[in-house]
Design a protein around this motif. Structure first.
Motif, PDB file in Angstrom:
ATOM      1  N   LYS A  91       0.831  -1.201   0.000  1.00  0.00           N
ATOM      2  CA  LYS A  91       0.000   0.000   0.000  1.00  0.00           C
ATOM      3  C   LYS A  91       0.870   1.257   0.000  1.00  0.00           C
ATOM      4  N   LYS A  93      -0.082   5.036   0.457  1.00  0.00           N
ATOM      5  CA  LYS A  93      -1.097   6.049   0.741  1.00  0.00           C
ATOM      6  C   LYS A  93      -0.497   7.376   1.189  1.00  0.00           C
ATOM      7  N   GLU A 110      -0.994  14.051  -7.936  1.00  0.00           N
ATOM      8  CA  GLU A 110      -0.809  13.289  -6.699  1.00  0.00           C
ATOM      9  C   GLU A 110       0.119  12.122  -6.998  1.00  0.00           C
ATOM     10  N   ASN A 112       2.128   8.987  -4.931  1.00  0.00           N
ATOM     11  CA  ASN A 112       2.080   8.274  -3.657  1.00  0.00           C
ATOM     12  C   ASN A 112       3.331   7.451  -3.393  1.00  0.00           C
ATOM     13  N   GLY A 155      -5.758   9.753 -15.217  1.00  0.00           N
ATOM     14  CA  GLY A 155      -5.553   8.709 -14.227  1.00  0.00           C
ATOM     15  C   GLY A 155      -4.181   8.076 -14.362  1.00  0.00           C
ATOM     16  N   ALA A 156      -3.909   7.093 -13.520  1.00  0.00           N
ATOM     17  CA  ALA A 156      -2.584   6.468 -13.464  1.00  0.00           C
ATOM     18  C   ALA A 156      -2.168   5.855 -14.797  1.00  0.00           C
ATOM     19  N   SER A 186       3.477   5.331  -6.839  1.00  0.00           N
ATOM     20  CA  SER A 186       2.594   5.417  -8.000  1.00  0.00           C
ATOM     21  C   SER A 186       2.239   6.871  -8.266  1.00  0.00           C
ATOM     22  N   ARG A 188      -0.698   8.792  -9.167  1.00  0.00           N
ATOM     23  CA  ARG A 188      -2.097   8.384  -9.053  1.00  0.00           C
ATOM     24  C   ARG A 188      -3.057   9.138  -9.977  1.00  0.00           C
ATOM     25  N   ARG A 189      -2.911  10.464 -10.047  1.00  0.00           N
ATOM     26  CA  ARG A 189      -3.858  11.265 -10.828  1.00  0.00           C
ATOM     27  C   ARG A 189      -3.284  12.656 -11.064  1.00  0.00           C
ATOM     28  N   CYS A 300      -4.028  14.013  -0.422  1.00  0.00           N
ATOM     29  CA  CYS A 300      -3.154  12.867  -0.630  1.00  0.00           C
ATOM     30  C   CYS A 300      -3.674  11.630   0.080  1.00  0.00           C
ATOM     31  N   THR A 303      -9.674   8.319  -0.365  1.00  0.00           N
ATOM     32  CA  THR A 303     -10.375   7.247  -1.071  1.00  0.00           C
ATOM     33  C   THR A 303     -11.482   7.850  -1.915  1.00  0.00           C
ATOM     34  N   GLU A 309     -12.790   8.688  -9.354  1.00  0.00           N
ATOM     35  CA  GLU A 309     -11.357   8.903  -9.433  1.00  0.00           C
ATOM     36  C   GLU A 309     -10.941   9.195 -10.864  1.00  0.00           C
TER      37      GLU A 309
END
Length: 309
Positions: A91, A93, A110, A112, A155-156, A186, A188-189, A300, A303, A309
């Motif tokens: 994970k 986050k 963003e 992560n 997106g990713a 990652s 993320r967006r 950051c 969910t 998303e």
């Protein structure tokens, strides 16, 4: 008979090596060592790789810094992809929101990682910066001939395909950083906005870090697109609006005539204005002769409901 005479008698002449020659030879060796050390320090500074790997690369390519640098990058890339595959399920986050506002366009991303410790690392922050500017460049190529307001969410999957240099994708850059820092990461967006003449972009980042880049980075970020505002105060107005969006987390814009519905209000305009709760956002904007047209907020690690998303 002297020892030299004995060797001459045997037909073997001793080499005449003076003390000065030996000192000169020693000094030449020192200069060579100093030159090699300088190359090693140069390669280490330019690449950030370990002394051992830099020394090995220079030895392999007979002190050719360019070839050594290319080889080090290739090895790091291979190692990064290997680590990325192994860490894929972990994970991530934590991380950073990166935000940059240009003249008529802005980007917010963003990225992560697993821990706040890595988020403070310069290499990770460089990844955030590269992701943001790769996105902004992509935005420019898609909207060059578009005169109006343009907003684009990526997106990713789309982000990792973007280019960050000749022959290098953002996915490669992520893998390289994973290999260097040893955590799953990652991109993320991202969101980009481009505005026409007469429109402005406000921004705010909260939980900011001291960054070595020319970008704002933190745990929360907001972009606000608006018109109007008193001349000379528009930058401060944009910052106040961004601060409100970060702090109050509105979900929609609402209408200027909407009445507030209490603490659970999720529309921007009817919310009590964070810097001055005696006014709603709509009332504050009326006093500033301004109008909010759009906004985006990133937190950051937050969910999302399916499809948002």
């Amino acid at each position: 008979m002297s020892l030299a005479a004995v060797f001459r008698t045997a037909g073997r002449e001793l080499p005449q090596v003076s003390i000065c020659q030996r000192v000169s030879s020693f000094r030449t060796g020192c200069h060579l060592l100093a030159a090699e050390k300088a190359l090693l320090m140069k390669l280490r500074k330019e690449t950030g790789y370990t002394f051992i790997n830099c020394k090995r690369a220079l030895e392999m390519f007979e002190n050719d810094v360019t070839k050594a640098k290319n080889w080090l990058h290739e090895q790091a890339q291979k190692e990064g992809w290997s680590k990325a595959n192994k860490l894929q399920g972990r994970k991530a986050k934590e991380g950073l929101i990166g935000l940059f506002v240009g003249d008529k366009a802005a980007v917010m991303v963003e990225v992560n990682c697993e821990t706040d410790f890595v988020a403070r690392n310069e290499k990770f922050q460089k990844l955030v910066k590269n992701a943001a500017f790769a996105t902004l460049t992509h935005h420019g190529t898609k909207t060059r001939d578009h005169p109006g307001y343009v907003k684009s969410m990526l997106g990713a999957d789309e982000l990792t395909k973007l280019s960050v240099g000749e022959g290098t994708s953002l996915a490669d850059e992520v893998a390289l950083t994973i290999g260097s820092l040893g955590e799953n990461m990652s991109v993320r967006r991202a969101v980009t906005v481009g505005v026409p003449a007469g429109w402005r972009i406000g921004s705010y980042v909260h939980g900011g870090l001291t960054s070595q880049t020319d970008m704002a980075m933190g745990r929360y970020g907001a972009l606000v697109v608006f018109q109007g505002g008193k001349e000379g105060d528009q930058e401060a107005l944009g910052r106040k609006l961004g601060q409100h969006v970060v702090g109050e987390a509105p979900l929609s814009l609402g209408n200027v005539d909407d009445l507030p519905c209490g603490d659970s209000e999720t529309r921007l305009l009817p919310q009590n204005f964070l810097p001055d709760p005696s006014l709603t956002v709509a009332q504050f904007l009326r006093g500033q002769q301004a109008k909010v047209l759009d906004f985006v907020r990133f937190q950051c690690g937050e969910t999302f409901s399916e499809g948002t998303e």
